[in-house]
Each structure stands twice: as C-alpha cells, then as structure tokens.
Design an enzyme around this catalytic site. Sequence first.
Site, PDB file in Angstrom:
ATOM      1  N   LYS A  45     -28.946  19.124  19.062  1.00 15.83           N
ATOM      2  CA  LYS A  45     -28.333  17.843  18.661  1.00 15.83           C
ATOM      3  C   LYS A  45     -29.328  16.694  18.782  1.00 15.83           C
ATOM      4  CE  LYS A  45     -24.820  18.425  21.713  1.00 15.83           C
ATOM      5  NZ  LYS A  45     -23.676  17.973  22.527  1.00 15.83           N
ATOM      6  N   LYS A  47     -30.646  15.793  21.638  1.00 16.47           N
ATOM      7  CA  LYS A  47     -30.322  15.078  22.882  1.00 16.47           C
ATOM      8  C   LYS A  47     -31.139  15.657  24.040  1.00 16.47           C
ATOM      9  CE  LYS A  47     -26.083  13.319  24.988  1.00 16.47           C
ATOM     10  NZ  LYS A  47     -24.631  13.293  24.918  1.00 16.47           N
TER      11      LYS A  47
HETATM   12  N1  CTP Z   1     -16.934   9.057  29.224  1.00 17.95           N
HETATM   13  C1  CTP Z   1     -15.990   8.120  29.659  1.00 17.95           C
HETATM   14  N2  CTP Z   1     -16.410   6.878  30.102  1.00 17.95           N
HETATM   15  C2  CTP Z   1     -17.731   6.574  30.113  1.00 17.95           C
HETATM   16  C3  CTP Z   1     -18.693   7.506  29.682  1.00 17.95           C
HETATM   17  C4  CTP Z   1     -18.254   8.753  29.245  1.00 17.95           C
HETATM   18  O1  CTP Z   1     -14.788   8.380  29.659  1.00 17.95           O
HETATM   19  N3  CTP Z   1     -18.078   5.364  30.516  1.00 17.95           N
HETATM   20  C5  CTP Z   1     -16.501  10.348  28.725  1.00 17.95           C
HETATM   21  C6  CTP Z   1     -16.890  10.603  27.279  1.00 17.95           C
HETATM   22  O2  CTP Z   1     -15.996   9.960  26.399  1.00 17.95           O
HETATM   23  C7  CTP Z   1     -16.837  12.107  27.192  1.00 17.95           C
HETATM   24  C8  CTP Z   1     -17.215  12.541  28.624  1.00 17.95           C
HETATM   25  O3  CTP Z   1     -17.117  11.383  29.459  1.00 17.95           O
HETATM   26  O4  CTP Z   1     -15.521  12.554  26.905  1.00 17.95           O
HETATM   27  C9  CTP Z   1     -18.617  13.101  28.696  1.00 17.95           C
HETATM   28  O5  CTP Z   1     -19.452  12.173  28.063  1.00 17.95           O
HETATM   29  P1  CTP Z   1     -21.017  12.223  27.947  1.00 17.95           P
HETATM   30  O6  CTP Z   1     -21.409  12.059  26.530  1.00 17.95           O
HETATM   31  O7  CTP Z   1     -21.582  13.344  28.714  1.00 17.95           O
HETATM   32  O8  CTP Z   1     -21.357  10.884  28.781  1.00 17.95           O
HETATM   33  P2  CTP Z   1     -21.903   9.474  28.357  1.00 17.95           P
HETATM   34  O9  CTP Z   1     -22.150   8.712  29.614  1.00 17.95           O
HETATM   35  O10 CTP Z   1     -21.047   8.845  27.295  1.00 17.95           O
HETATM   36  O11 CTP Z   1     -23.320   9.861  27.763  1.00 17.95           O
HETATM   37  P3  CTP Z   1     -24.085   9.258  26.522  1.00 17.95           P
HETATM   38  O12 CTP Z   1     -24.259   7.799  26.815  1.00 17.95           O
HETATM   39  O13 CTP Z   1     -25.395  10.021  26.520  1.00 17.95           O
HETATM   40  O14 CTP Z   1     -23.209   9.544  25.331  1.00 17.95           O
END
Ligand code: CTP
Length: 153
Positions: A45, A47
């Site tokens: 992806k 990432k």
């Molecule tokens: N999530 C959440 N609140 C946040 C960050 C993440 O509820 N502040 C949720 C996302 O919506 C997802 C889950 O946690 O369902 C895992 O998200 P992930 O993509 O691993 O985390 P992120 O912190 O959003 O990472 P990135 O910024 O790389 O997308």
Amino acid sequence: MTKVVLTYGTFDLFHVGHLRLLKRLRGLGDRLIVGVSTDEFNRSKGKQTIIGFPERIEILQNVGCVDLAIPESSWDQKVEDIHTHGVSIFGMGDDWTGKFDHLSEDCEVVYLPRTEGVSSTDLKRMLKILDRSHVADLKKALDLIGSIVERFD
Ligand code: CTP
C-alpha cells in the site's frame, strides 16, 4: 450467542485514538478481534511503519479490550475472517466511512467517530521535526565546543 466484533488497522506507534476506538468496538459485543496489517501488506500500500509487525501485533494481543489479534495480509481476507470467526459486527473509524459497505451482506458494518487530534501520521511528522531540531542543537553544541577549544590554541 456470543457477539463477535472485528476490525483492522496498522496501529503504528499505538496511541490513545487507537485505544478509544478499540474500547468502543469491544463495547458493541462480547469479543473483539483485531486484524493487524503485516509489513508486506503495508509495503504493497506504500505505507512504511516505525514499529515492525511482530511488535505491533504483540501490543494488540496485550491490550485489555482485545480478545484476539490476527495478521491482515490482504484486502480480500475480510469475508473469510467474518465467516471463520462468526463475526456479527465489522467496525472501523469514520475515516473509512462507506469503504466497507459491501461487507453488510455478511454482517453489520459500523463506522465510529475518530478521536480528534491524534494520528500515527502526525506522530511520525512530529518525530521528524524533533529530529531536525535535535540535529540543530547538536550543531550548536559542536560550534560552542569548537570555540572553547580554539581559546586553548
Ligand atoms: N483511529 C481513530 N482515531 C484516531 C486514529 C485512528 O479512531 N485518532 C482508528 C482508525 O479510524 C482505524 C484504526 O484506528 O479504524 C486504526 O487506524 P490506523 O490507520 O492504524 O491509525 P492512524 O493513527 O489513523 O494512522 P495513519 O495516520 O497512518 O492513518
């Protein structure tokens, strides 16, 4: 009947937004299963994580509200996981709203509000900024040491 909830994510630099989402998802049922994206899947992806897959899944396995953590290695495994684990609810944060609606043929699909102001991407950005200012501090210290050493020439 046991109500099983399923979610997926990368969970890099595990933070309070992750924890709050998992607690709320667990509250929707009796058992929470979390699919953790493998490093290979993330690479596909584009990432890159700071924390590798073995450590990320170990953290998830030991979070109190998580009953089982499994590897997520492809986009297509979700339907099979839903049936293998008898899943009633599939849930994600609302940054994914609409993206998994097709799974509603197999179970209930919910999108919960994200926690404002925290994300793994922001944390990584912050680490970079801190790193840059740290290099600047080191340069200043070296200049200072250089000027002190010069006095003894
Ligand atoms: N999530 C959440 N609140 C946040 C960050 C993440 O509820 N502040 C949720 C996302 O919506 C997802 C889950 O946690 O369902 C895992 O998200 P992930 O993509 O691993 O985390 P992120 O912190 O959003 O990472 P990135 O910024 O790389 O997308």
